[in-house]
Scaffold this motif. Structure first.
Motif, PDB file in Angstrom:
ATOM      1  N   THR A 146       5.679  -4.409  12.507  1.00 50.17           N
ATOM      2  CA  THR A 146       5.071  -3.662  13.600  1.00 50.17           C
ATOM      3  C   THR A 146       4.026  -4.534  14.268  1.00 50.17           C
ATOM      4  O   THR A 146       3.529  -5.490  13.675  1.00 50.17           O
ATOM      5  CB  THR A 146       4.426  -2.361  13.095  1.00 50.17           C
ATOM      6  OG1 THR A 146       3.402  -2.705  12.156  1.00 50.17           O
ATOM      7  CG2 THR A 146       5.447  -1.465  12.442  1.00 50.17           C
ATOM      8  N   GLY A 147       3.686  -4.205  15.467  1.00 46.99           N
ATOM      9  CA  GLY A 147       2.757  -5.035  16.222  1.00 46.99           C
ATOM     10  C   GLY A 147       1.315  -4.937  15.768  1.00 46.99           C
ATOM     11  O   GLY A 147       0.644  -5.949  15.592  1.00 46.99           O
ATOM     12  N   ALA A 148       0.816  -3.750  15.541  1.00 44.42           N
ATOM     13  CA  ALA A 148      -0.613  -3.567  15.307  1.00 44.42           C
ATOM     14  C   ALA A 148      -1.015  -3.536  13.831  1.00 44.42           C
ATOM     15  O   ALA A 148      -2.162  -3.780  13.509  1.00 44.42           O
ATOM     16  CB  ALA A 148      -1.067  -2.265  15.963  1.00 44.42           C
ATOM     17  N   TYR A 149      -0.086  -3.254  12.959  1.00 44.23           N
ATOM     18  CA  TYR A 149      -0.422  -3.082  11.554  1.00 44.23           C
ATOM     19  C   TYR A 149       0.380  -4.044  10.688  1.00 44.23           C
ATOM     20  O   TYR A 149       1.361  -4.608  11.120  1.00 44.23           O
ATOM     21  CB  TYR A 149      -0.132  -1.642  11.104  1.00 44.23           C
ATOM     22  CG  TYR A 149      -0.874  -0.618  11.914  1.00 44.23           C
ATOM     23  CD1 TYR A 149      -2.211  -0.371  11.685  1.00 44.23           C
ATOM     24  CD2 TYR A 149      -0.236   0.071  12.934  1.00 44.23           C
ATOM     25  CE1 TYR A 149      -2.908   0.552  12.427  1.00 44.23           C
ATOM     26  CE2 TYR A 149      -0.916   1.007  13.693  1.00 44.23           C
ATOM     27  CZ  TYR A 149      -2.262   1.242  13.440  1.00 44.23           C
ATOM     28  OH  TYR A 149      -2.932   2.155  14.180  1.00 44.23           O
ATOM     29  N   GLU A 150      -0.043  -4.203   9.466  1.00 41.41           N
ATOM     30  CA  GLU A 150       0.675  -5.041   8.506  1.00 41.41           C
ATOM     31  C   GLU A 150       1.771  -4.193   7.857  1.00 41.41           C
ATOM     32  O   GLU A 150       1.667  -3.804   6.696  1.00 41.41           O
ATOM     33  CB  GLU A 150      -0.293  -5.601   7.453  1.00 41.41           C
ATOM     34  CG  GLU A 150      -1.334  -6.562   8.006  1.00 41.41           C
ATOM     35  CD  GLU A 150      -0.720  -7.843   8.562  1.00 41.41           C
ATOM     36  OE1 GLU A 150       0.278  -8.334   8.013  1.00 41.41           O
ATOM     37  OE2 GLU A 150      -1.250  -8.350   9.559  1.00 41.41           O
ATOM     38  N   GLY A 192      -1.566 -11.242   9.496  1.00 40.95           N
ATOM     39  CA  GLY A 192      -0.346 -11.989   9.734  1.00 40.95           C
ATOM     40  C   GLY A 192       0.588 -12.052   8.542  1.00 40.95           C
ATOM     41  O   GLY A 192       1.621 -12.719   8.600  1.00 40.95           O
ATOM     42  N   SER A 193       0.246 -11.356   7.470  1.00 40.41           N
ATOM     43  CA  SER A 193       1.086 -11.382   6.269  1.00 40.41           C
ATOM     44  C   SER A 193       2.467 -10.781   6.525  1.00 40.41           C
ATOM     45  O   SER A 193       3.474 -11.286   6.027  1.00 40.41           O
ATOM     46  CB  SER A 193       0.408 -10.638   5.126  1.00 40.41           C
ATOM     47  OG  SER A 193      -0.729 -11.347   4.695  1.00 40.41           O
ATOM     48  N   ALA A 194       2.521  -9.705   7.299  1.00 39.84           N
ATOM     49  CA  ALA A 194       3.822  -9.093   7.595  1.00 39.84           C
ATOM     50  C   ALA A 194       4.704 -10.076   8.363  1.00 39.84           C
ATOM     51  O   ALA A 194       5.899 -10.190   8.091  1.00 39.84           O
ATOM     52  CB  ALA A 194       3.638  -7.797   8.378  1.00 39.84           C
ATOM     53  N   ALA A 249       0.806  -1.215   0.000  1.00 39.33           N
ATOM     54  CA  ALA A 249       0.000   0.000   0.000  1.00 39.33           C
ATOM     55  C   ALA A 249       0.842   1.269   0.000  1.00 39.33           C
ATOM     56  O   ALA A 249       0.497   2.243  -0.660  1.00 39.33           O
ATOM     57  CB  ALA A 249      -0.933   0.001   1.204  1.00 39.33           C
ATOM     58  N   ASP A 250       1.952   1.259   0.754  1.00 40.27           N
ATOM     59  CA  ASP A 250       2.722   2.493   0.883  1.00 40.27           C
ATOM     60  C   ASP A 250       4.162   2.166   1.261  1.00 40.27           C
ATOM     61  O   ASP A 250       4.430   1.151   1.908  1.00 40.27           O
ATOM     62  CB  ASP A 250       2.105   3.385   1.961  1.00 40.27           C
ATOM     63  CG  ASP A 250       2.627   4.807   1.934  1.00 40.27           C
ATOM     64  OD1 ASP A 250       3.183   5.228   0.903  1.00 40.27           O
ATOM     65  OD2 ASP A 250       2.469   5.511   2.948  1.00 40.27           O
ATOM     66  N   ILE A 251       5.045   3.036   0.849  1.00 38.31           N
ATOM     67  CA  ILE A 251       6.454   2.963   1.211  1.00 38.31           C
ATOM     68  C   ILE A 251       6.828   4.351   1.697  1.00 38.31           C
ATOM     69  O   ILE A 251       6.619   5.337   0.993  1.00 38.31           O
ATOM     70  CB  ILE A 251       7.331   2.582   0.003  1.00 38.31           C
ATOM     71  CG1 ILE A 251       6.911   1.232  -0.545  1.00 38.31           C
ATOM     72  CG2 ILE A 251       8.804   2.577   0.388  1.00 38.31           C
ATOM     73  CD1 ILE A 251       7.408   0.962  -1.936  1.00 38.31           C
ATOM     74  N   MET A 280      15.865   4.576   7.037  1.00 34.31           N
ATOM     75  CA  MET A 280      14.782   4.027   7.863  1.00 34.31           C
ATOM     76  C   MET A 280      13.550   3.965   6.974  1.00 34.31           C
ATOM     77  O   MET A 280      12.968   4.996   6.633  1.00 34.31           O
ATOM     78  CB  MET A 280      14.517   4.906   9.081  1.00 34.31           C
ATOM     79  CG  MET A 280      15.670   4.961  10.043  1.00 34.31           C
ATOM     80  SD  MET A 280      15.301   5.944  11.510  1.00 34.31           S
ATOM     81  CE  MET A 280      15.108   7.580  10.814  1.00 34.31           C
ATOM     82  N   ILE A 281      13.146   2.756   6.598  1.00 34.11           N
ATOM     83  CA  ILE A 281      12.106   2.596   5.592  1.00 34.11           C
ATOM     84  C   ILE A 281      10.981   1.722   6.142  1.00 34.11           C
ATOM     85  O   ILE A 281      11.228   0.672   6.736  1.00 34.11           O
ATOM     86  CB  ILE A 281      12.688   1.950   4.318  1.00 34.11           C
ATOM     87  CG1 ILE A 281      13.848   2.798   3.781  1.00 34.11           C
ATOM     88  CG2 ILE A 281      11.599   1.770   3.261  1.00 34.11           C
ATOM     89  CD1 ILE A 281      14.659   2.122   2.708  1.00 34.11           C
ATOM     90  N   GLY A 282       9.761   2.157   5.916  1.00 31.20           N
ATOM     91  CA  GLY A 282       8.583   1.382   6.294  1.00 31.20           C
ATOM     92  C   GLY A 282       7.798   0.993   5.057  1.00 31.20           C
ATOM     93  O   GLY A 282       7.621   1.799   4.145  1.00 31.20           O
ATOM     94  N   ILE A 283       7.344  -0.249   5.029  1.00 35.27           N
ATOM     95  CA  ILE A 283       6.535  -0.765   3.928  1.00 35.27           C
ATOM     96  C   ILE A 283       5.215  -1.214   4.516  1.00 35.27           C
ATOM     97  O   ILE A 283       5.166  -2.115   5.355  1.00 35.27           O
ATOM     98  CB  ILE A 283       7.227  -1.940   3.204  1.00 35.27           C
ATOM     99  CG1 ILE A 283       8.542  -1.487   2.565  1.00 35.27           C
ATOM    100  CG2 ILE A 283       6.322  -2.514   2.132  1.00 35.27           C
ATOM    101  CD1 ILE A 283       9.727  -1.879   3.339  1.00 35.27           C
ATOM    102  N   GLU A 284       4.133  -0.580   4.093  1.00 39.99           N
ATOM    103  CA  GLU A 284       2.809  -0.918   4.596  1.00 39.99           C
ATOM    104  C   GLU A 284       2.106  -1.829   3.594  1.00 39.99           C
ATOM    105  O   GLU A 284       2.005  -1.512   2.415  1.00 39.99           O
ATOM    106  CB  GLU A 284       1.986   0.347   4.808  1.00 39.99           C
ATOM    107  CG  GLU A 284       0.610   0.084   5.370  1.00 39.99           C
ATOM    108  CD  GLU A 284      -0.186   1.355   5.601  1.00 39.99           C
ATOM    109  OE1 GLU A 284      -1.369   1.233   5.937  1.00 39.99           O
ATOM    110  OE2 GLU A 284       0.365   2.459   5.434  1.00 39.99           O
TER     111      GLU A 284
END
Length: 115
Positions: free
Chosen positions: A79-83, A60-62, A39-41, A47-51
């Motif tokens: 992350t704990g709460a999000y994919e 549980g895909s992440a 969905a987003d990078i 420091m990179i996040g991939i949603e």
């Protein structure tokens, strides 16, 4: 002495900026090929996040991507709460090491998300 420190800081910033650009360009290509599963990078420097798109991937895909990456000897965090996945390569990463890591990441994502 100060002049050398400024030159080093400028060179260091340029080097990290290049690695960051290398990573973001490759991840953007992966996002385009993911059929909406990524969905987003976003991030700052290396420091990179991939949603992941929680409407298109299972819960549980992440965590599955993290497991697949581990099997490829690539350390990732989710992350704990999000994919979402977090990439944080060392600041000393070389171009070749970055490509190898991104290859492993791409393989892990494709295997875990089955696309």
């Amino acid at each position: 002495m100060l002049r050398h420190r400024v030159c080093y800081t400028h060179a260091s910033h340029h080097y990290h900026g290049f690695r960051s650009k290398q990573a973001f360009l490759r991840l953007a290509k992966m996002k385009e090929e993911s059929n909406g599963r990524i969905a987003d990078i976003r991030g700052l420097g290396l420091m990179i996040g991939i949603e992941l798109n929680d409407k298109l991937v299972n819960p549980g895909s992440a965590a599955r991507v993290v497991k697949e990456a581990g099997q490829r000897e690539l350390l990732l965090l989710n992350t704990g709460a999000y994919e979402c996945l977090r990439l944080l390569p060392p600041l000393t990463v070389t171009e070749e090491e970055m490509e190898e890591g991104l290859d492993k990441f791409e393989g892990a994502v494709k295997a875990a998300l089955e696309y």
